[in-house]
Scaffold this active site. Structure first.
Site, short mmCIF file in Angstrom:
data_model
loop_
_atom_site.label_atom_id
_atom_site.label_comp_id
_atom_site.label_asym_id
_atom_site.label_seq_id
_atom_site.Cartn_x
_atom_site.Cartn_y
_atom_site.Cartn_z
N GLU A 158 -11.40 -2.26 -2.51
CA GLU A 158 -10.80 -1.46 -1.43
C GLU A 158 -9.67 -0.62 -1.99
OE1 GLU A 158 -9.53 -4.46 1.35
OE2 GLU A 158 -7.99 -5.23 0.02
N ASP A 196 0.83 -1.21 0.00
CA ASP A 196 0.00 0.00 0.00
C ASP A 196 0.86 1.26 0.00
OD1 ASP A 196 -2.39 -1.44 0.00
OD2 ASP A 196 -2.44 -1.55 2.18
#
Ligand SMILES: *[C@@H]1O[C@H](CO)[C@@H](O)[C@H](O)[C@H]1NC(C)=O
Ligand SMILES: *[C@@H]1O[C@H](CO)[C@@H](O)[C@H](O)[C@H]1NC(C)=O
Ligand SMILES: *[C@@H]1O[C@H](CO)[C@@H](O)[C@H](O)[C@H]1NC(C)=O
Ligand SMILES: *[C@@H]1O[C@H](CO)[C@@H](O)[C@H](O)[C@H]1NC(C)=O
Ligand SMILES: *[C@@H]1O[C@H](CO)[C@@H](O)[C@H](O)[C@H]1NC(C)=O
Length: 397
Positions: free
Chosen positions: A237, A59
């Site tokens: 997501e 991420d």
């Protein structure tokens, strides 16, 4: 004349058969839940290879400030790295948090998915505290006035789901407060927080002017950006939003991010990067085919490719400036020859071209080489079919 006509006819038929057969030949049959990884990740060359960022990251989040790239990533106290080159080498500057987050959720020393923005000389780092498979989550925020050296102040939770202040209010009652990103409305200057995950997918709500809380704690003015109404699990997501040429683009990761050492999901069910767009920051968003993103839409921009890049996701966009500095799509991916562990995820990136207003990543590190991505040589299946068809046609003629 008859001969010619007949040949034309056969040629036409031949082209039609080739046109139908070629895409089929390109798609190698897959073993679904195989434990031989080769069967799982042998995939398309439709997407360009990642340019290596030369740093492990999960991420990742990158901002460009004073001609340096600053990289934030999930990790102990949210590590920060700096480089003059997005391909590194990266120098570790320190961490956003000096210790545990002030939020008592998840693993307080190990936040996920940071996103940092700058407003009027202050940097805001939004981070996630949660646990796998849990909706008891929070998005926190920390601020600083200088990226090199100056300490950050942790302001705690912006929103909570599951438990904690405000979590009894809709849509916090049905959503998951993870994976924050922020977008500014070009017209009003209003800042919006985007967030969400498997539980009712991705949402957006207005932030207060100080960017430390939501605008209205009593009724947050939330809108849903993406949803998969028909799916049992709803794996969307890691939202990002960008703005370009009158359109807001909502980007997200679709599929399984992690735990591949325990077994691979069915091919195509791993992370891929998807997008939709709208003229309005609040949506509704549609994909390239016109399918609404709240009805499961989303155009795939990047997926596993070349048998090397597996499960790209957790992305962000660095806004470009001009033709010699195009937008950059950065993300994490698993390099199949390095490994599939969480800590083995790598930073990767590609420049973006826009075709009819839809983003297309392209190969290489030359920002001006934005020609449509050239496909690799035809597969053996393809060649065999052409060869077979030619023989067949010659017999026929
Ligand atoms: C950035 O690093 C890459 C890989 O090391 C190198 O090929 C490239 O030339 C560098 N770019 C600049 C602008 O220094
Ligand atoms: C939090 O995560 C770190 C890194 O994975 C780990 O070393 C630590 O033990 C975890 N702490 C708790 C309380 O689980
Ligand atoms: C921007 O920051 C400066 C210095 O901190 C402050 O004086 C000013 O009021 C801020 N401007 C806005 C629009 O917030
Ligand atoms: C593109 O933008 C960058 C950053 O603002 C600037 O350094 C560069 O000179 C610009 N290039 C052109 C061709 O305008
Ligand atoms: C994947 O890893 C191999 C082995 O370290 C390396 O040679 C290759 O360049 C990497 N490819 C990408 C796209 O990361």
């Amino acid at each position: 004349m008859y001969i010619l006509n007949s040949m034309m006819h056969h040629l036409l038929l031949f082209s039609i058969i080739i046109a139908i057969a070629a895409p089929l030949a390109g798609s190698v049959p897959t073993e679904a839940r195989g434990h031989n990884p080769k069967q799982v990740y042998k995939t398309t060359d439709k997407f360009p290879l990642a340019n290596p960022g030369n740093i492990p990251a999960h991420d990742p989040n990158i901002i460009l400030h004073n001609e340096n790239y600053y990289l934030f990533k999930g990790g102990i106290n949210i590590p920060i790295f700096k480089s003059a080159n997005i391909s590194g080498p990266w120098e570790k500057l320190g961490t956003v948090l000096a210790g545990d987050s002030v939020i008592h959720k998840g693993n307080r020393s190990r936040p996920w998915a940071p996103t940092t923005i700058e407003k009027n000389g202050t940097f805001y780092c939004y981070y996630t505290l949660s646990a796998k498979g849990s909706r008891n989550s929070a998005i926190g925020v920390a601020t600083t006035t200088a990226l090199d050296g100056s300490p950050w102040t942790d302001h705690g939770a912006v929103i909570n789901t599951g438990q904690g202040p405000g979590s009894r209010k809709w849509p916090y009652t049905i959503t998951n407060a993870i994976d924050a990103s922020v977008i500014v409305d070009q017209d009003s200057g209003q800042f919006y927080l985007n967030y969400g995950s498997f539980w009712h997918d991705i949402w957006q709500l207005p932030l207060a002017d100080n960017l430390l809380s939501v605008k209205d704690a009593t009724g947050p003015g939330a809108v849903q950006l993406t949803f998969m109404p028909d799916a049992k699990t709803k794996p969307e997501e890691g939202v990002w939003m960008s703005f370009r040429d009158g359109f807001y683009y909502v980007w997200f990761s679709h599929g399984n991010c992690c735990n591949f050492q325990k077994g691979f999901p069915k091919r195509g069910k791993e992370y891929s990067i998807r997008v939709g767009r709208s003229k309005n920051v609040r949506g509704p968003f549609e994909d390239k085919k016109g399918k609404s993103l709240v009805e499961g839409g989303g155009t795939v921009v990047c997926g596993s490719n070349h048998g090397v890049v597996y499960a790209p996701g957790g992305l962000g966009i660095l806004d470009g400036k001009n033709d010699s500095m195009p937008d950059i799509l950065y993300y994490h991916y698993l390099n199949t020859s390095i490994g599939f562990g969480h800590k083995q995820a790598q930073l990767g990136w590609n420049y973006l071209d826009y075709e009819d207003g839809w983003p297309v990543p392209f190969a290489g590190q030359d920002p001006t080489a934005n020609v449509a991505f050239v496909h690799g040589p035809p597969s053996w299946g393809y060649i065999a079919i052409i060869f077979g068809m030619q023989t067949f046609m010659m017999m026929w003629l």
